[in-house]
Design an enzyme around this catalytic site. Structure first.
Site, PDB file in Angstrom:
ATOM      1  CG  ASN A   1      18.058  71.819  56.648  1.00 49.62           C
ATOM      2  OD1 ASN A   1      17.381  72.711  56.134  1.00 49.62           O
ATOM      3  ND2 ASN A   1      19.299  71.562  56.287  1.00 49.62           N
TER       4      ASN A   1
ATOM      5  CB  THR B   1      25.664  65.961  53.437  1.00 56.26           C
ATOM      6  OG1 THR B   1      24.713  66.470  52.484  1.00 56.26           O
ATOM      7  CG2 THR B   1      26.075  64.549  53.034  1.00 56.26           C
ATOM      8  CG  ASP B   2      23.151  71.655  55.296  1.00 56.10           C
ATOM      9  OD1 ASP B   2      23.897  71.962  56.239  1.00 56.10           O
ATOM     10  OD2 ASP B   2      22.468  72.495  54.674  1.00 56.10           O
ATOM     11  CG  LEU B   3      20.746  66.596  60.935  1.00 59.43           C
ATOM     12  CD1 LEU B   3      19.358  66.557  60.305  1.00 59.43           C
ATOM     13  CD2 LEU B   3      21.042  65.281  61.651  1.00 59.43           C
TER      14      LEU B   3
ATOM     15  NE  ARG C   1      26.095  70.205  58.090  1.00 59.30           N
ATOM     16  CZ  ARG C   1      27.075  70.826  57.459  1.00 59.30           C
ATOM     17  NH1 ARG C   1      28.327  70.413  57.617  1.00 59.30           N
ATOM     18  NH2 ARG C   1      26.829  71.862  56.676  1.00 59.30           N
TER      19      ARG C   1
END
Length: 238
Positions: A170, A164-166, A202
């Site tokens: 990261n 969910t936070d690509l 994203r």
């Protein structure tokens, strides 16, 4: 492996941690053994510790956003397996077993306080690696390395993991050009195709944002190489 002790539950990798009853989630424990090799500051301090085989990154879970200013590090307890530490540990273990390049899960803990809990995790520190922001501030990447990034994301998606936070902070590249994906807090298993497209979108926005903010060596056409690597891997496994 799992160790339960009253209001504490610890999940641990017994190839790396021999005694989960030790105070391994306390930075002072490692400092007293002179095994602290560094730290990084963010929402909280991440402590890097030297283990026998690898380096570990010790992190306490903190809330973010406005609510985090009121309740710093407590979460509602809905069951041991639903704690953030347990979920991240098990997700990393599943991904590692599937051959995805993610940090080795070392140990995770949840401590219950009536209706709430606090949590910690130790995962592998990827040494001799830079995130894409730092790397791209120095020089551009070649198409083959972009394709490897796409391939690694496709491997992650092939086992149903929604990151969910690509973003490009990261994704790490080590000195051997190996691609790593990190930071799986709040990530989960998912089905279908929507989450995959969302992850890739994203990531693309992250490239665009850092191109303006950090002046990285990146052009919009470079993302096509990421998609090419992604699609090629999917074709290979289907």
């Amino acid at each position: 492996m799992i160790h339960k002790d009253g209001k504490r539950t610890t999940w641990y990798n017994n190839r790396i941690i021999n005694d989960p009853t030790q105070d391994i989630f306390n930075a002072d424990y490692w400092a007293n053994q002179k095994k602290i090799v560094g730290r990084a500051s963010g929402r909280g301090t991440t402590w890097f510790v030297q283990l026998e085989q690898i380096q570990g990154a010790l992190r306490h879970y903190f809330r973010g956003g406005f609510f985090g200013k009121i309740v710093k590090d407590s979460y509602f307890f809905l069951g041991w397996d639903k704690t953030r530490s347990a979920r991240e540990f098990k997700l990393l273990l599943m991904l590692k077993t599937a051959g995805v390049n993610v940090p080795e899960p070392i140990a995770a803990r949840a401590v219950r306080y009536y209706f709430t809990y606090k949590a910690d995790i130790i995962s592998e520190r990827i040494v001799n690696a830079q995130d894409l922001v730092d790397l791209l501030q120095g020089s551009a990447l070649d198409s083959e390395l972009y394709a490897e990034i796409g391939r690694e994301i496709a491997k992650m998606h092939s086992v149903g993991v929604n990151h969910t936070d690509l973003n490009i902070h990261n994704i790490l590249i080590d000195k051997s050009r190996k691609v790593w994906i990190i930071d799986f807090d709040k990530c989960s298993l998912a089905r279908g195709e929507v989450y995959k497209k969302s992850n890739l979108a994203r990531l693309q926005r992250s490239f665009e944002k850092e191109a303006l903010r950090a002046n990285i060596h990146w052009e919009s056409k470079d993302f096509n190489y990421v998609l090419d690597g992604y699609k090629k891997y999917i074709e290979e496994v289907t």
